[in-house]
Design a protein around this motif. Structure first.
Motif, short mmCIF file in Angstrom:
data_model
loop_
_atom_site.label_atom_id
_atom_site.label_comp_id
_atom_site.label_asym_id
_atom_site.label_seq_id
_atom_site.Cartn_x
_atom_site.Cartn_y
_atom_site.Cartn_z
N GLU A 44 -12.70 59.62 -1.34
CA GLU A 44 -11.46 59.58 -2.04
C GLU A 44 -11.04 58.20 -2.79
N LEU A 45 -11.51 57.18 -2.26
CA LEU A 45 -11.52 55.77 -3.07
C LEU A 45 -12.08 56.13 -4.51
N CYS A 46 -13.19 56.58 -4.24
CA CYS A 46 -14.09 56.62 -5.39
C CYS A 46 -13.69 57.51 -6.41
N VAL A 47 -12.87 58.52 -6.22
CA VAL A 47 -12.25 59.41 -7.03
C VAL A 47 -11.04 58.62 -8.04
N VAL A 76 -18.02 45.08 7.12
CA VAL A 76 -19.44 45.10 6.70
C VAL A 76 -20.20 46.25 6.28
N ASP A 77 -19.91 47.32 7.23
CA ASP A 77 -20.45 48.62 6.84
C ASP A 77 -19.86 49.09 5.19
N VAL A 78 -18.55 48.86 5.04
CA VAL A 78 -18.09 49.49 3.77
C VAL A 78 -18.86 48.67 2.70
N ARG A 79 -18.66 47.29 2.53
CA ARG A 79 -19.27 46.47 1.52
C ARG A 79 -20.78 46.76 1.23
N GLU A 97 -20.93 54.02 -2.31
CA GLU A 97 -19.92 54.23 -2.68
C GLU A 97 -18.74 53.19 -3.06
N TRP A 98 -18.65 51.84 -2.17
CA TRP A 98 -18.24 50.63 -2.52
C TRP A 98 -18.89 50.05 -3.44
N LEU A 99 -20.17 49.84 -3.88
CA LEU A 99 -20.70 49.29 -4.63
C LEU A 99 -20.60 49.98 -6.26
N GLU A 100 -20.42 51.18 -6.11
CA GLU A 100 -20.18 51.86 -7.41
C GLU A 100 -18.62 51.86 -7.91
N LEU A 101 -17.83 51.35 -7.23
CA LEU A 101 -16.32 51.25 -7.50
C LEU A 101 -16.44 50.31 -8.77
N LEU A 102 -15.47 50.62 -9.69
CA LEU A 102 -15.31 49.91 -11.08
C LEU A 102 -14.91 48.42 -10.68
N ALA A 103 -13.95 48.39 -9.79
CA ALA A 103 -13.50 47.05 -9.58
C ALA A 103 -14.46 46.09 -8.98
#
Length: 546
Positions: A472-475, A496-499, A503-509
């Motif tokens: 959802e965050l990626c959207v 640790v798992d999120v970063r 999906e996390w690495l692809e976030l614009l921010a």
């Protein structure tokens, strides 16, 4: 962790291609009754000392350095080192030893020479750090992983250590490039050490090595107020500490102690900042007010009240005991029977709750002292402050505090670059195995209400639900992220798992380096005092940042 995309050029950084860094060991010491000591000895390796909390001193080759919370310090092989840190809280102090190998030493420069160049030749003293909170998070992760039995996990600790070095090198080079923050912070520390003396703008400008006009402009940009206003506020705060802890001092002596020879002028400034005259402050400070619910603490602190008792499980119990130099706080145990008995022993004049106690418990509390039952589900934090202030007959104090808060928020909002305020922002909290989305009815209201920043389109759904998944965050079109990681083991592992996820690495921010981390312990409560703390964090996060 702070990610940077500003390019900082220096020929010294080219040497990093030929250097290897290896963390040898890391120790972590914390706790309110704990003291960290480093005996006098010649160190054989490089040393990093990060004082996440507490205060103390460090001696390097006989030179005395005052340690401060949030300070990062370095030692070089062959130096004579001795240190002491006290007044710790749960954030503690981290001590690391590491080796540096340089493949090109045969060409004339040694690893030690290059390290001194990378650290701006600061062989004695504090290393520049733009975000002590980010450094603390990295240190925490390094310590956590180096304790693992799994060699792969320990290797990941070495990787995080490389990240710490990168942050240290970058912040030092960036401070050297801008050459703004360090002198102003130095003057602020100078003012706090010499507040009882007669200080002039001309003298402070000389300390900062700049013109008075330029100094005043940079100080206000950095701290949101003029040097004179900051000095006045700091002096009155010291007077409050003195008056709160010892009621026997004459007012004339208190005024003189904090730098005012004119008692009438001191009285006027005291009322202007405190909202009440000194005599009323002393009278109020004799009252004993207990905070049964944790959110009551942040409300009482804004009203210049140190609770006589508060939940021991809340990190602020030790935070305000340290910050306000008082040992008169009773940490309430978790068991209801025990803490009720503790309250009976304390004999408070008033008890502040937050509308979550049962009728039976409320009846027991009323048998001890008058109770202010805050309607937690109604109104915002400003209304909560006014509600408690009215109950305690301290509405004048609340209104002065709120006026000062609004003025400070307006100054900071005006200082933030337009493109930062226009970025779509999400404030996330990693709690357990969840990603929580913080909305306007949380500490995130500082951003969405006071700074008038906006979230990405469709964020209201997640505010109402309270959680969000990575998909959802990626959207969402997230241009800036503020992340708060819980202190528990599960939350840290979730982060640790999120970063590491795609999906996390692809976030614009994340790709643009517009993601920052804040310490969770004292910034989460939805109260007046936490909002003021967050205003200070905003300046640290985004001033002169992309």
């Amino acid at each position: 962790m702070q990610m940077h995309n500003n390019e900082i050029k220096s020929e010294h950084f080219d040497h990093l291609d030929h250097m290897n860094f290896r963390l040898i060991n890391v120790s972590y010491t914390s706790g309110p009754a704990t003291e960290w000591l480093l005996r006098k000895h010649f160190i054989e390796t490089y040393m990093l000392l990060f004082v996440a909390s507490g205060q103390g001193w460090l001696k390097i080759d006989g030179s005395f350095i005052e340690l401060k919370a949030g300070g990062l310090y370095v030692g070089f092989p062959g130096q004579l080192i001795e240190a002491n840190v006290h007044s710790l809280d749960e954030r503690g102090v981290y001590h690391m030893n590491f080796d540096v190998m340089y493949a090109m030493e045969q060409e004339g420069e040694t690893a030690l020479d290059i390290m001194k160049q990378l650290l701006r030749n600061e062989v004695n003293g504090e290393v520049t750090s733009s975000s002590p909170v980010a450094v603390g998070v990295i240190c925490q992760m390094i310590y956590h992983h180096t304790l693992k039995k799994d060699g792969l996990q320990r290797y990941y600790g070495q990787i995080r250590f490389q990240e710490l070095l990168y942050t240290m090198f970058y912040d030092g080079a960036y401070a050297e490039k801008t050459d703004l923050t360090s002198p102003i912070e130095h003057v602020k520390a100078y003012m706090e050490q010499n507040y009882a003396k007669r200080l002039t703008i001309e003298e402070l400008a000389i300390v900062a090595r700049m013109s008075p006009r330029h100094f005043m402009r940079l100080f206000k940009k950095r701290y949101g107020c003029s040097p004179v206003d900051y000095l006045t506020f700091y002096r009155i705060k010291q007077a409050q500490i003195l008056m709160r802890n010892d009621h026997s001092h004459r007012l004339k002596d208190v005024a003189s102690y904090v730098g005012y020879q004119d008692e009438t002028y001191f009285r006027r400034k005291f009322k202007q900042i405190s909202g009440i005259p000194p005599a009323a402050f002393i009278r109020n400070s004799k009252q004993k007010i207990a905070a049964v619910h944790s959110v009551s603490i942040g409300i009482l602190l804004a009203l210049q009240i140190i609770p006589c008792a508060a939940p021991a499980s809340h990190p602020w119990t030790y935070y305000y005991r340290r910050k306000y130099e008082t040992d008169k706080v009773m940490p309430l145990a978790e068991g209801e029977t025990i803490w009720l008995e503790q309250l009976r022993l304390v004999k408070p004049d008033y008890i502040i709750t937050a509308g979550t106690e049962s009728d039976t418990l409320q009846s027991k509390l009323h048998s001890i002292a008058p109770v202010c039952d805050l309607p937690w589900g109604k109104g915002d934090w400003r209304e909560h402050l006014r509600y408690v202030a009215s109950f305690l007959d301290r509405s004048d104090i609340a209104e002065v505090w709120l006026q000062r808060y609004e003025e400070k928020a307006m100054i900071i909002k005006n200082q933030l670059a337009d493109f930062i305020r226009k970025d779509s922002l999400v404030v996330l909290k990693v709690y357990g195995e969840e990603l929580q989305m913080l909305g306007p009815r949380s500490i995130a209201s500082v951003f969405y209400v006071d700074m008038q920043m906006e979230g990405p389109e469709g964020i209201e759904t997640y505010w109402e639900r309270g959680t969000v998944t990575m998909k959802e965050l990626c959207v969402l079109n997230v241009e800036r992220i503020l992340l708060i990681v819980g202190d528990d083991e599960t939350s840290r592992q979730t982060w640790v798992d999120v970063r590491k996820s795609e999906e996390w690495l692809e976030l614009l921010a994340v790709q643009k380096g517009r993601m920052d981390i804040l310490l969770s312990s004292v910034l989460l409560d939805y109260t007046a005092f936490t909002h003021e703390l967050m205003l200070d964090e905003i300046l640290k996060l985004w001033q002169d940042r992309p």
